[in-house]
Design an enzyme around this catalytic site. Structure first.
Site, PDB file in Angstrom:
ATOM      1  N   HIS A  43      -1.404  -4.293   4.668  1.00  0.00           N
ATOM      2  CA  HIS A  43      -0.968  -4.819   3.255  1.00  0.00           C
ATOM      3  C   HIS A  43       0.568  -5.697   3.821  1.00  0.00           C
ATOM      4  CE1 HIS A  43       1.426  -1.104   3.560  1.00  0.00           C
ATOM      5  NE2 HIS A  43       2.404  -1.934   2.916  1.00  0.00           N
TER       6      HIS A  43
HETATM    7  C1  UD1 Z   1       5.609  -2.326  -1.636  1.00  0.00           C
HETATM    8  C2  UD1 Z   1       6.850  -1.754  -0.536  1.00  0.00           C
HETATM    9  C3  UD1 Z   1       6.171  -1.420   0.892  1.00  0.00           C
HETATM   10  C4  UD1 Z   1       5.188  -0.478   0.612  1.00  0.00           C
HETATM   11  C5  UD1 Z   1       3.929  -0.910  -0.321  1.00  0.00           C
HETATM   12  C6  UD1 Z   1       3.134   0.020  -0.524  1.00  0.00           C
HETATM   13  C7  UD1 Z   1       8.661  -3.018  -0.933  1.00  0.00           C
HETATM   14  C8  UD1 Z   1       9.549  -4.400  -0.279  1.00  0.00           C
HETATM   15  N1  UD1 Z   1       7.675  -2.897  -0.283  1.00  0.00           N
HETATM   16  O1  UD1 Z   1       4.961  -3.458  -1.067  1.00  0.00           O
HETATM   17  O2  UD1 Z   1       7.193  -1.039   1.532  1.00  0.00           O
HETATM   18  O3  UD1 Z   1       4.562  -0.192   1.977  1.00  0.00           O
HETATM   19  O4  UD1 Z   1       4.613  -1.121  -1.672  1.00  0.00           O
HETATM   20  O5  UD1 Z   1       2.071  -0.570  -1.450  1.00  0.00           O
HETATM   21  O6  UD1 Z   1       9.313  -2.618  -1.809  1.00  0.00           O
HETATM   22  N2  UD1 Z   1       0.457  -5.311  -7.391  1.00  0.00           N
HETATM   23  C9  UD1 Z   1      -0.559  -5.026  -8.166  1.00  0.00           C
HETATM   24  N3  UD1 Z   1      -0.575  -3.746  -8.587  1.00  0.00           N
HETATM   25  C10 UD1 Z   1       0.585  -2.980  -8.406  1.00  0.00           C
HETATM   26  C11 UD1 Z   1       1.586  -3.202  -7.736  1.00  0.00           C
HETATM   27  C12 UD1 Z   1       1.532  -4.429  -6.965  1.00  0.00           C
HETATM   28  O7  UD1 Z   1      -1.542  -5.692  -8.400  1.00  0.00           O
HETATM   29  O8  UD1 Z   1       0.599  -1.665  -9.169  1.00  0.00           O
HETATM   30  C13 UD1 Z   1       0.317  -6.434  -6.503  1.00  0.00           C
HETATM   31  C14 UD1 Z   1       1.142  -7.718  -7.114  1.00  0.00           C
HETATM   32  O9  UD1 Z   1       0.329  -8.805  -6.970  1.00  0.00           O
HETATM   33  C15 UD1 Z   1       2.397  -7.716  -6.188  1.00  0.00           C
HETATM   34  C16 UD1 Z   1       1.775  -7.209  -4.827  1.00  0.00           C
HETATM   35  O10 UD1 Z   1       0.879  -6.229  -5.052  1.00  0.00           O
HETATM   36  O11 UD1 Z   1       3.024  -9.045  -6.198  1.00  0.00           O
HETATM   37  C17 UD1 Z   1       2.899  -7.031  -4.037  1.00  0.00           C
HETATM   38  O12 UD1 Z   1       3.599  -5.444  -4.790  1.00  0.00           O
HETATM   39  P1  UD1 Z   1       5.107  -5.279  -4.365  1.00  0.00           P
HETATM   40  O13 UD1 Z   1       5.670  -3.974  -5.217  1.00  0.00           O
HETATM   41  O14 UD1 Z   1       5.805  -6.369  -4.364  1.00  0.00           O
HETATM   42  O15 UD1 Z   1       5.048  -4.824  -2.717  1.00  0.00           O
HETATM   43  P2  UD1 Z   1       3.971  -4.276  -1.887  1.00  0.00           P
HETATM   44  O16 UD1 Z   1       3.157  -5.190  -0.923  1.00  0.00           O
HETATM   45  O17 UD1 Z   1       3.077  -3.432  -2.614  1.00  0.00           O
END
Ligand code: UD1
Length: 376
Positions: free
Chosen positions: A218
Site C-alpha cells: 500500500h
Molecule cells: C495510512 C498511513 C500509513 C499506514 C496506513 C495503513 C499516513 C501518512 N499513512 O496510509 O502509515 O501504514 O495508513 O493503512 O498516515 N481509504 C478508504 N477507506 C479508509 C481509509 C482510506 O477507502 O477507511 C482510502 C482513501 O481512498 C484514501 C486512501 O485509502 O485516500 C489512503 O488513506 P490514507 O489514510 O490517506 O493513507 P493510507 O495509505 O491508508
C-alpha cells in the site's frame, strides 16, 4: 508541562489516547486494556476518523475488544495537509474542553503528528509510543511524521535499541527515552490463540497451511507509479504459479488498480482487507509473507515466518538483524530471487527481539504513572 488537567493529584490520570488509522488500533488496544484493569488511568479515547471503512476500522475495534471511542473526529481522507490540518483543528478543541493530563499517540500516521502538534501548543505533555524509528528516507510521509512527533514529545517509548540511538543522534536527552518493547506484539500475543482457532479462513481463500504466500502492498512508493506497480504485479503473478499468493487489497491499492491500471487486477488470490484475527491467522500459517508495511515486518518476526520487505529501507532494523525479515528491495528480478530462495531453503529462522514479550503496555504505564504525577 504546566497545564495539566483538572483531575485531583491523587485521582486516576486522564490521558487522551489518539487512534486514527488501522495500524494504530492494535497499538492502543493493550494500553487501553491495561489502563482499565489497573485503575490508575481513566483514558479518553479519540478516533480521528482517518480510517473509517468497516473493514479498515470498526472490525478492528470489535476484534481487539476496544471500547467505542469517546469522541470521533470524522476527519476521513484527503491530502496530507487536509488530513493533518483537520485533525489539528478538531483535536485542539477537544483538548481545550477535556483538559487531559497528557496525550498518548502511537506510530507515525498523519493523525499522530497532528494530535502531537495540537497538544504541545497547549502545553499538554505528549507520550509517543513507537518513537525513534527512522528509515532515513524523507520521501516517506511517515518519516516526516516520526521526526516531527519525536522532536516535541515529552516521553519517547522505543521498541528497539536502534530507536534510542536515532533519538540520541538527533540530540534528544537520554532521560526522555524509555526502551519498553513493542505494544503491537502485546496485541499479537494476546490474540494468537484465538486467531489460530478461527475456522474457515484458509478454506475460504482456498489455501493449505504452509503452502501459500501472503502479500500486502500500500505504500505510495510502490502503488502510485503505474509502471512500477505493473512490473511488481507481473513478477508476483509468475511466482503465484508455483506458490499461491493471497493478496488482501488495501483501499489505496484498489484505487491505484482502478485509476492507474485501467481496472485490470493482478492474477493473484485477491481478497478485500481482512480483520485483525483473520489476517493474523493467515500470516501464522503461511510459508512466506511479502510486504511493504512496517508492522508486518515485526509480526512475522515474532511468528517465525520469513518476511520479504518490498522496500529499499526499513525503520525496524531489529527485524532484519534478529528476526525473519529480508530486505528484498523494489527490483522485480531481485524479489523473485529472494522468494525462490526462501521457498527452496526455508528462509530465516530468527528470534523475538528483546522485550517483545507481551508486557510493553505495562512498562509504558509504569513510567507514565510515576512521571506524570511528579509533574502534577
Ligand atoms: C495510512 C498511513 C500509513 C499506514 C496506513 C495503513 C499516513 C501518512 N499513512 O496510509 O502509515 O501504514 O495508513 O493503512 O498516515 N481509504 C478508504 N477507506 C479508509 C481509509 C482510506 O477507502 O477507511 C482510502 C482513501 O481512498 C484514501 C486512501 O485509502 O485516500 C489512503 O488513506 P490514507 O489514510 O490517506 O493513507 P493510507 O495509505 O491508508
Amino acid at each position: 508541562m504546566s497545564r495539566l488537567g483538572g483531575t485531583q493529584p491523587s485521582g486516576p490520570l486522564r490521558p487522551l489516547v489518539v487512534a486514527g488509522a488501522r495500524p494504530n488500533f492494535m497499538k492502543v488496544a493493550p494500553l487501553l486494556r491495561r489502563m482499565r484493569e489497573r485503575g490508575d488511568f481513566e483514558p479518553i479515547l479519540v478516533h480521528t476518523g482517518q480510517h473509517y471503512d468497516a473493514v479498515m476500522s470498526d472490525g478492528f475495534f470489535r476484534d481487539l475488544g476496544i471500547a467505542e471511542p469517546d469522541f470521533n473526529l470524522g476527519v476521513g481522507s484527503g491530502t496530507h495537509a487536509e488530513q493533518t490540518g483537520q485533525v489539528l483543528i478538531k483535536i485542539e478543541q477537544l483538548i481545550s474542553t477535556q483538559a487531559p493530563d497528557l496525550i498518548l499517540v502511537v506510530g507515525d500516521v498523519n493523525s499522530t503528528l497532528a494530535a502531537t502538534l495540537a497538544a504541545v501548543k497547549l502545553n499538554v505533555p505528549v507520550a509517543h509510543v513507537e518513537a525513534g524509528l527512522r528509515s532515513g528516507d524523507r520521501q516517506m510521509p511517515e518519516e516526516i511524521n516520526r521526526i516531527m512527533t519525536d522532536s516535541v514529545s515529552t516521553w519517547l517509548f522505543v521498541t528497539e535499541e536502534a530507536g534510542r540511538t536515532n533519538l540520541l543522534n538527533e540530540g534528544v536527552p537520554d532521560s526522555k527515552i524509555h526502551f519498553v518493547g513493542n505494544v503491537m506484539i502485546d496485541t499479537l500475543l494476546n490474540h494468537l490463540q484465538r486467531a489460530r482457532s478461527l475456522e474457515g479462513v484458509l478454506e475460504t481463500l482456498g489455501v493449505e497451511p504452509r503452502a501459500y504466500a501472503v502479500l500486502t502492498l500500500h505504500r505510495p512508493s510502490n502503488v502510485d507509479d503505474p509502471a512500477r506497480l505493473q512490473a511488481l504485479f507481473s513478477a508476483l503473478e509468475e511466482l503465484h504459479q508455483a506458490v499461491p499468493i493471497v493478496f488482501p487489497v488495501h483501499p489505496r491499492t484498489q484505487a491505484a488498480i482502478e485509476t492507474q491500471l485501467g481496472g485490470t487486477s493482478p492474477k493473484l488470490r485477491l481478497s478485500p482487507p481482512l480483520g485483525y484475527l483473520e489476517f493474523l491467522r493467515l500470516m501464522a500459517d503461511s510459508r512466506i509473507v511479502l510486504t511493504d508495511s512496517g508492522g508486518i515486518q515485526e509480526e512475522t518476526t515474532v511468528l517465525g515466518v520469513p518476511c520479504l520487505t518490498l522496500r529499499e529501507n526499513t525503520e525496524r532494523p531489529v527485524t532484519v538483524s534478529e528476526g525473519t525479515n529480508t530486505m528484498a528491495g523494489s527490483d522485480p528480478e531481485a524479489i523473485k530471487e529472494c522468494f525462490r530462495d526462501v521457498i527452496t531453503h526455508g528462509g530465516k529462522q530468527g528470534k523475538a527481539p528483546p522485550l517483545w514479550d507481551g508486557q510493553a503496555a505495562d512498562r509504558i504505564l509504569d513510567v507514565l504513572a510515576v512521571q506524570t504525577r511528579i509533574a502534577r
